[in-house]
Write a protein that holds these residues in place. Structure first.
Motif, PDB file in Angstrom:
ATOM      1  N   ASN A   1       0.823  -1.197   0.000  1.00 26.82           N
ATOM      2  CA  ASN A   1       0.000   0.000   0.000  1.00 26.82           C
ATOM      3  C   ASN A   1       0.865   1.259   0.000  1.00 26.82           C
ATOM      4  N   LEU A   2       1.885   1.292   0.822  1.00 30.99           N
ATOM      5  CA  LEU A   2       2.749   2.473   0.901  1.00 30.99           C
ATOM      6  C   LEU A   2       3.562   2.688  -0.373  1.00 30.99           C
ATOM      7  N   GLU A   3       3.883   1.603  -1.070  1.00 29.56           N
ATOM      8  CA  GLU A   3       4.619   1.710  -2.330  1.00 29.56           C
ATOM      9  C   GLU A   3       3.686   1.851  -3.533  1.00 29.56           C
ATOM     10  N   ASN A   4       2.399   2.010  -3.261  1.00 27.08           N
ATOM     11  CA  ASN A   4       1.378   2.151  -4.313  1.00 27.08           C
ATOM     12  C   ASN A   4       1.370   0.977  -5.271  1.00 27.08           C
ATOM     13  N   LYS A   5       1.701  -0.199  -4.772  1.00 24.67           N
ATOM     14  CA  LYS A   5       1.663  -1.412  -5.595  1.00 24.67           C
ATOM     15  C   LYS A   5       0.286  -2.045  -5.587  1.00 24.67           C
ATOM     16  N   SER A   6      -0.526  -1.632  -4.661  1.00 22.31           N
ATOM     17  CA  SER A   6      -1.895  -2.144  -4.623  1.00 22.31           C
ATOM     18  C   SER A   6      -2.805  -1.047  -4.116  1.00 22.31           C
ATOM     19  N   GLN A   7      -3.995  -1.079  -4.590  1.00 20.97           N
ATOM     20  CA  GLN A   7      -5.012  -0.143  -4.131  1.00 20.97           C
ATOM     21  C   GLN A   7      -6.127  -0.957  -3.496  1.00 20.97           C
ATOM     22  N   PHE A   8      -6.717  -0.419  -2.465  1.00 18.62           N
ATOM     23  CA  PHE A   8      -7.808  -1.132  -1.825  1.00 18.62           C
ATOM     24  C   PHE A   8      -9.025  -1.133  -2.743  1.00 18.62           C
ATOM     25  N   SER A   9      -9.649  -2.301  -2.833  1.00 17.93           N
ATOM     26  CA  SER A   9     -10.857  -2.424  -3.642  1.00 17.93           C
ATOM     27  C   SER A   9     -12.006  -1.722  -2.927  1.00 17.93           C
ATOM     28  N   GLU A  10     -13.087  -1.550  -3.618  1.00 17.99           N
ATOM     29  CA  GLU A  10     -14.269  -0.937  -2.999  1.00 17.99           C
ATOM     30  C   GLU A  10     -14.769  -1.790  -1.837  1.00 17.99           C
ATOM     31  N   GLU A  11     -14.699  -3.112  -2.006  1.00 17.11           N
ATOM     32  CA  GLU A  11     -15.107  -4.018  -0.919  1.00 17.11           C
ATOM     33  C   GLU A  11     -14.227  -3.807   0.315  1.00 17.11           C
TER      34      GLU A  11
END
Length: 189
Positions: A134-144
């Protein structure tokens, strides 16, 4: 690199991985160096029992493996997972409401009824990798996942007010680990 912090630790950390540094047992360890390292780290993984406030005042993101649930400090750029709160008599994981009903870990009702179970190495590894991604912007949280967080904090805010813990929480911008919430849906009740 991973730097193991601590002023007094029970055991040395044995690792052949050059990316893991047992600074707690290093001859270079000092109080001022502790503050410096916390202020310069990419993020801090903590149980909330040490000098980690140096990371907070330096605005360094923090990954909390916290206990008790009632004692979360909610600040922006903080991520949370918690020890498992189990009913001592049934072995069942407690809901968020049940955890609050038992009071704080120093209350006799809590002591008599709640068993705190450590996270497994895999759960800790998954949590810290999720924070790093998350901090490296490698993944974004889904709406769920965003909905799970909103649901958790909405319920948490109601319970914190009901049981008079709201003084600990000036905002609710922290992120409770979405994958941890998916695997522990009882914390949404």
């Amino acid at each position: 690199k991973v730097i193991r912090m601590g002023k007094e630790v029970k055991d040395k950390l044995e690792s052949s991985n050059p990316m893991i540094i047992d600074y707690a047992n290093s001859p270079y360890r000092s109080d001022i160096m502790d503050i410096y390292l916390h202020s310069k780290s990419f993020f801090t993984a903590t149980t909330g029992t040490g000098i980690d406030t140096a990371s907070y005042v330096s605005r360094v993101p923090m990954a909390w493996i916290s206990v008790p649930v009632q004692g979360f400090y909610s600040f922006k750029n903080n991520f949370h997972a918690t020890k498992h709160h189990m009913n001592k008599h049934t072995g069942k994981k407690l809901t968020l409401s049940e955890i609050f009903e038992y009071g704080s870990p120093t209350d006799q009702k809590f002591i008599d009824n709640v068993l705190l179970e450590e996270l497994s190495e895999k759960e800790i590894d998954d949590f810290l990798n999720e924070v790093l991604d998350n901090l490296e912007n490698k993944s974004q949280f889904s709406e769920e996942e965003k909905e799970l967080n909103m649901k958790f904090w909405k319920n948490y805010k109601i319970l914190a007010k009901k049981y008079r813990y709201e003084h600990l929480h000036k905002n609710y911008e922290s992120i409770f680990s979405p994958n941890f919430l998916k695997k522990n849906p009882q914390l949404l009740k």
